[in-house]
Design an enzyme around this catalytic site. Structure first.
Site, PDB file in Angstrom:
ATOM      1  CD  GLU A  87      -7.438   4.449   1.454  1.00 44.19           C
ATOM      2  OE1 GLU A  87      -7.715   3.277   1.152  1.00 44.19           O
ATOM      3  OE2 GLU A  87      -6.550   4.755   2.285  1.00 44.19           O
TER       4      GLU A  87
ATOM      5  CE  LYS B 282      -6.401  -0.080  -0.147  1.00 48.62           C
ATOM      6  NZ  LYS B 282      -6.647   0.511   1.197  1.00 48.62           N
TER       7      LYS B 282
ATOM      8  CB  CYS C 168      -4.020   3.419   0.647  1.00 54.31           C
ATOM      9  SG  CYS C 168      -3.397   3.674   2.339  1.00 54.31           S
TER      10      CYS C 168
END
Length: 269
Positions: free
Chosen positions: A47, A115, A150
């Site tokens: 990430e 994200k 994540c």
């Protein structure tokens, strides 16, 4: 059946240099070169691989504006070495900074994903615009590849593999060792419940938010770790036969709740 029965995955657990895209791109190119020489089909980056987590709003905006250039440079790298490259970096969406995951194929095709779940224990939710689109899927040699980023890993409904829509889920991350037990078990859980390979590409080293080393892993559809150490990171070979066999022996997706994908026919799973 896919044209490629075996897919070789490499993870580059970069020790990200904060706020230094050039140093991180140089390290990436070196790692991709070595992984490609070992016949990797896919190279997975962590990430925010090019900058690390940036908290200064002005600096973050500058790096986000450079995001498309970073992705274009990776696309050139993917074409040159004949590999898929995946990870996440800062980019912009309607002029707002986003933490953007990407899967870039050697032929230039790509998918991106912003994200969705922004980490509540950091200022990420104050600095970054949350994504609204479900994890995308792209076909590579008959394998269906998808990506989350994540913290998304903690939300099983968001990762739901309804209809076996993906075969491999990539999870680029900056997940600190203080929560490594959760990281490992969430990856295993996502693999088992979704009957898919899961690639947890974590960074290494340390920053002001924690330590990260030795936590990347790749697990098979039964949840077993399959990655092995390499001089530049980790490597694993994925078998489509194993994937198909595990789904045939236990066709659990036929019984899955269709919260996010109500139109998928269970008989097709």
């Amino acid at each position: 059946m896919p044209e490629c029965q075996q897919l070789n995955i490499a993870i580059l657990p970069l020790d990200i240099v904060p706020g230094d895209p050039r140093a991180n791109m140089d390290a990436t190119r070196e790692g991709v070169t070595k992984a490609a020489a070992e016949r990797a089909d896919v190279v997975a980056l962590p990430e925010l691989f090019s900058t690390g987590f940036i908290t200064d709003p002005e600096q973050l905006a500058i790096f986000a504006e450079e995001g498309e250039r970073i992705v274009s440079e990776l696309a050139d790298m993917a074409a040159l070495y004949g590999v898929v490259i995946t990870g996440s970096c800062l980019n912009t969406d309607a002029k707002h900074p986003v933490n953007q995951g990407f899967i870039i194929l050697p032929d230039g095709r790509r998918v991106t994903y912003n994200k969705r779940h922004l980490f509540c224990l950091s200022p990420e939710h104050e600095l970054i615009k949350a994504g609204g689109e479900l994890p995308p899927v792209i076909d590579y040699k008959g394998w269906r590849l998808s990506i989350i980023v994540c913290y998304d890993l903690r939300f099983p409904a968001w990762c739901r593999n309804t209809g076996n829509r993906y075969d491999v889920m990539f999870v680029p991350a900056n997940w600190p060792k203080v929560r490594q037990y959760a990281w490992e078990h969430l990856i295993i859980a996502r693999a088992i419940e979704n009957q898919a390979y899961v690639v947890g590409a974590n960074r290494s080293g340390e920053d002001r938010f924690g330590s990260y080393t030795d936590s990347s892993l790749i697990v098979d559809p039964l949840g077993y770790p399959i990655s092995k150490p390499a001089a530049w990171g980790l490597m694993a070979s994925m078998s489509y036969e194993k994937l198909s066999s595990s789904r045939a022996k236990l066709p659990a997706q036929r019984d899955a709740d269709r919260i996010l994908f109500p139109d998928i026919d269970p008989a097709s799973c």
